[in-house]
Design a protein around this motif. Structure first.
Motif, short mmCIF file in Angstrom:
data_model
loop_
_atom_site.label_atom_id
_atom_site.label_comp_id
_atom_site.label_asym_id
_atom_site.label_seq_id
_atom_site.Cartn_x
_atom_site.Cartn_y
_atom_site.Cartn_z
N THR A 32 36.25 56.24 51.49
CA THR A 32 35.75 56.29 50.11
C THR A 32 36.60 55.55 49.09
O THR A 32 36.16 55.37 47.96
N ALA A 33 37.82 55.16 49.44
CA ALA A 33 38.71 54.60 48.42
C ALA A 33 39.65 53.53 48.98
O ALA A 33 39.86 53.45 50.19
N THR A 50 37.91 53.52 43.63
CA THR A 50 36.66 53.48 44.39
C THR A 50 36.51 52.07 44.94
O THR A 50 37.10 51.11 44.43
N ARG A 51 35.72 51.93 45.98
CA ARG A 51 35.51 50.60 46.57
C ARG A 51 34.87 49.66 45.55
O ARG A 51 35.21 48.48 45.50
#
Length: 67
Positions: A32-33, A50-51
């Motif tokens: 997720t990150a 965050t991506r």
């Protein structure tokens, strides 16, 4: 993120970073990150993006680099 979770990440340092110190960052990704930390303080604080935020950051850095 706790210490156990952080230890599970696979960290990468830029190929432009040398072993003589300096200002180097390491980056790791999970589901997720994107995580960023100071390579000299691997047990210290880290940032998580965050991506989507990371992709925007990398795009803007690429645009602002001098040719």
């Amino acid at each position: 993120m706790n210490t156990t979770e952080s230890a599970r990440l696979v960290w990468f340092k830029s190929s432009h970073s040398g072993n003589e110190g300096g200002e180097c960052l390491e980056v790791a990704a999970d589901a997720t990150a994107i995580h960023v930390r100071d390579s000299k303080e691997s047990g210290g604080s880290q940032l998580a993006f965050t991506r989507t935020a990371w992709a925007g950051f990398v795009t803007e850095v690429g645009r602002s680099r001098p040719n």
